[in-house]
Write an enzyme that holds these catalytic residues in place. Structure first.
Site, PDB file in Angstrom:
ATOM      1  N   ASP A 261       0.893  -1.096   0.120  1.00 19.82           N
ATOM      2  CA  ASP A 261      -0.084  -0.052  -0.044  1.00 19.82           C
ATOM      3  C   ASP A 261       0.783   1.194   0.122  1.00 19.82           C
ATOM      4  OD1 ASP A 261      -2.435  -1.270   0.220  1.00 19.82           O
ATOM      5  OD2 ASP A 261      -2.542  -1.596   2.235  1.00 19.82           O
TER       6      ASP A 261
ATOM      7  N   LEU B 211      -8.684  -5.606  -5.448  1.00 22.01           N
ATOM      8  CA  LEU B 211      -9.648  -4.361  -5.994  1.00 22.01           C
ATOM      9  C   LEU B 211     -11.248  -4.550  -5.491  1.00 22.01           C
ATOM     10  CD1 LEU B 211      -8.118  -3.743  -9.459  1.00 22.01           C
ATOM     11  CD2 LEU B 211      -7.564  -2.607  -7.305  1.00 22.01           C
ATOM     12  N   LYS B 212     -11.304  -5.848  -4.593  1.00 25.60           N
ATOM     13  CA  LYS B 212     -12.696  -5.962  -4.224  1.00 25.60           C
ATOM     14  C   LYS B 212     -13.869  -5.517  -5.102  1.00 25.60           C
ATOM     15  CE  LYS B 212     -10.942  -4.731   0.569  1.00 25.60           C
ATOM     16  NZ  LYS B 212      -9.537  -4.390   0.150  1.00 25.60           N
TER      17      LYS B 212
ATOM     18  N   HIS C 279     -17.153  -5.462  -6.587  1.00 26.28           N
ATOM     19  CA  HIS C 279     -18.507  -5.137  -6.215  1.00 26.28           C
ATOM     20  C   HIS C 279     -19.457  -4.463  -7.218  1.00 26.28           C
ATOM     21  CE1 HIS C 279     -21.540  -3.672  -2.848  1.00 26.28           C
ATOM     22  NE2 HIS C 279     -22.249  -4.460  -3.839  1.00 26.28           N
TER      23      HIS C 279
ATOM     24  N   ILE D   5     -22.388  -4.889 -10.933  1.00 28.99           N
ATOM     25  CA  ILE D   5     -23.354  -6.068 -11.456  1.00 28.99           C
ATOM     26  C   ILE D   5     -22.672  -7.287 -11.739  1.00 28.99           C
ATOM     27  CG2 ILE D   5     -25.299  -4.093 -11.970  1.00 28.99           C
ATOM     28  CD1 ILE D   5     -24.088  -4.242 -14.750  1.00 28.99           C
TER      29      ILE D   5
ATOM     30  N   THR E 255     -20.416  -7.017 -15.005  1.00 28.85           N
ATOM     31  CA  THR E 255     -19.146  -6.101 -14.897  1.00 28.85           C
ATOM     32  C   THR E 255     -18.250  -6.940 -14.072  1.00 28.85           C
ATOM     33  OG1 THR E 255     -20.727  -4.183 -15.226  1.00 28.85           O
ATOM     34  CG2 THR E 255     -18.390  -4.024 -14.239  1.00 28.85           C
TER      35      THR E 255
ATOM     36  N   THR F  39     -12.208  -5.700   7.848  1.00 26.61           N
ATOM     37  CA  THR F  39     -11.395  -5.776   9.380  1.00 26.61           C
ATOM     38  C   THR F  39     -11.648  -4.484  10.039  1.00 26.61           C
ATOM     39  OG1 THR F  39      -9.444  -5.906   8.024  1.00 26.61           O
ATOM     40  CG2 THR F  39     -10.146  -7.780   9.095  1.00 26.61           C
TER      41      THR F  39
ATOM     42  N   ARG G 274      -1.627  -7.894  13.552  1.00 30.63           N
ATOM     43  CA  ARG G 274      -0.811  -6.498  14.339  1.00 30.63           C
ATOM     44  C   ARG G 274       0.318  -7.337  15.451  1.00 30.63           C
ATOM     45  NH1 ARG G 274      -1.801  -4.227  10.714  1.00 30.63           N
ATOM     46  NH2 ARG G 274      -3.051  -2.330  10.502  1.00 30.63           N
TER      47      ARG G 274
ATOM     48  N   GLN H 252      -7.664  -0.580  11.835  1.00 31.22           N
ATOM     49  CA  GLN H 252      -8.199  -2.058  12.110  1.00 31.22           C
ATOM     50  C   GLN H 252      -8.789  -2.282  13.462  1.00 31.22           C
ATOM     51  OE1 GLN H 252      -8.329  -3.651   9.375  1.00 31.22           O
ATOM     52  NE2 GLN H 252      -6.307  -3.684   8.394  1.00 31.22           N
TER      53      GLN H 252
ATOM     54  N   GLY I  96       0.300  -5.420   5.969  1.00 27.92           N
ATOM     55  CA  GLY I  96       0.688  -3.906   5.318  1.00 27.92           C
ATOM     56  C   GLY I  96       1.760  -3.294   6.202  1.00 27.92           C
ATOM     57  N   ARG I  97       1.196  -2.301   7.076  1.00 18.06           N
ATOM     58  CA  ARG I  97       1.696  -1.127   7.699  1.00 18.06           C
ATOM     59  C   ARG I  97       2.690  -1.547   8.688  1.00 18.06           C
ATOM     60  NH1 ARG I  97      -3.775   1.915   8.596  1.00 18.06           N
ATOM     61  NH2 ARG I  97      -4.328  -0.304   8.503  1.00 18.06           N
TER      62      ARG I  97
HETATM   63  O1  C5P Z   1      -1.821  -2.112   6.759  1.00 20.75           O
HETATM   64  P1  C5P Z   1      -2.554  -3.233   7.090  1.00 20.75           P
HETATM   65  O2  C5P Z   1      -1.887  -4.450   7.687  1.00 20.75           O
HETATM   66  O3  C5P Z   1      -3.782  -2.821   8.026  1.00 20.75           O
HETATM   67  O4  C5P Z   1      -3.342  -3.771   5.912  1.00 20.75           O
HETATM   68  C1  C5P Z   1      -4.155  -4.716   5.703  1.00 20.75           C
HETATM   69  C2  C5P Z   1      -4.398  -4.665   4.150  1.00 20.75           C
HETATM   70  O5  C5P Z   1      -5.541  -5.843   3.973  1.00 20.75           O
HETATM   71  C3  C5P Z   1      -4.919  -3.399   3.411  1.00 20.75           C
HETATM   72  O6  C5P Z   1      -4.487  -3.368   2.090  1.00 20.75           O
HETATM   73  C4  C5P Z   1      -6.201  -3.597   3.442  1.00 20.75           C
HETATM   74  O7  C5P Z   1      -6.837  -2.987   2.103  1.00 20.75           O
HETATM   75  C5  C5P Z   1      -6.540  -5.066   3.155  1.00 20.75           C
HETATM   76  N1  C5P Z   1      -7.907  -5.565   3.449  1.00 20.75           N
HETATM   77  C6  C5P Z   1      -8.268  -5.465   4.988  1.00 20.75           C
HETATM   78  N2  C5P Z   1      -9.687  -5.728   5.304  1.00 20.75           N
HETATM   79  C7  C5P Z   1     -10.313  -6.600   4.632  1.00 20.75           C
HETATM   80  C8  C5P Z   1      -9.806  -6.866   3.128  1.00 20.75           C
HETATM   81  C9  C5P Z   1      -8.452  -6.327   2.931  1.00 20.75           C
HETATM   82  O8  C5P Z   1      -7.628  -4.742   5.809  1.00 20.75           O
HETATM   83  N3  C5P Z   1     -11.240  -6.981   4.876  1.00 20.75           N
END
Ligand code: C5P
Length: 214
Positions: free
Chosen positions: A9, A59-60, A62, A64, A67, A113, A163, A171, A191-192
């Protein structure tokens, strides 16, 4: 396959490429979401694949059914390993997504989440996804064991909200990597905690070590 999926990200292609190179000993799948995809989608996908790694395109979708089906076709052409749709799109949409032949794995988001929800809601969405032929769900570590119990061990559960240490961010439904892996996560999405650390390789290494526990 290693269990960590690194969420790239970041806004800039060079930073994403550097993260892939630095962490490749601990990670086999890199997640490209809307932030990076809109900046440099095809280029970063190429870099990830040139490094021998797989792409999770988050890219989730959502929309029709027609599409979403077309979006899955386009993602398939990019050669990605997996992609996401939103379970909230409902039965017809989920079935349209899986109807694409030789497609990537499709994982459905149960409830983000970052939102507070109930176990019933999450498990209901997971069961709907499974009934429609979806390969697995994206759900928090707190729901993994129940989803595995209700949907079977072959139904993938991929968990963000990881985490290693307490963090103050968006989150809400979170747990440590150890808890997620012990609960049966097929993959954890991080991610972070890695990309914003001073030493991404070190943090990736230590999270990787914690996923090796039995
Ligand atoms: O930075 P972090 O560890 O929170 O990153 C979590 C990643 O998972 C983000 O890219 C977020 O878009 C993705 N994600 C999420 N919850 C979901 C689906 C995807 O946090 N239900």
């Amino acid at each position: 396959m290693k269990k960590i999926i690194l969420a790239l990200d970041v806004y800039d292609f060079q930073k994403a490429e550097k993260l892939v190179k630095e962490t490749s000993s601990y990670i086999d799948v890199y997640k490209v979401g809307s932030i990076l995809f809109l900046q440099s989608g095809k280029e970063i996908i190429k870099i990830i694949k040139d490094n021998g790694k797989d792409v999770f395109l988050d890219l989730k979708f959502h929309d029709i059914p027609a599409t979403v089906k077309g979006s899955v076709e386009s993602a398939k052409k990019l050669g990605v390993f997996s992609l996401t749709v939103h379970s909230i799109g409902g039965e017809e949409m989920l079935k349209a997504a899986v109807s694409v032949e030789n497609r990537p794995k499709i994982w459905a988001v149960t409830v983000l989440t970052s939102q507070i929800t109930t176990l019933e809601e999450v498990v209901g969405r997971a069961k709907l996804a499974k009934a429609c032929g979806i390969d697995g769900v994206i759900s928090s570590p707190l729901e993994i064991s129940l989803i595995k119990k209700e949907c079977g061990k072959d139904f993938n559960v991929v968990s963000p909200g990881i985490r290693p240490a307490k963090a103050n961010d968006d989150q809400k439904r979170v747990a440590t990597p150890e808890i997620a892996v012990k609960a049966g996560a097929d993959f954890i999405v991080v991610g972070r905690p890695i990309i914003e650390s001073e030493n991404p390789a070190e943090v990736a290494k230590s999270i990787y070590a914690s996923t090796l526990i039995k």
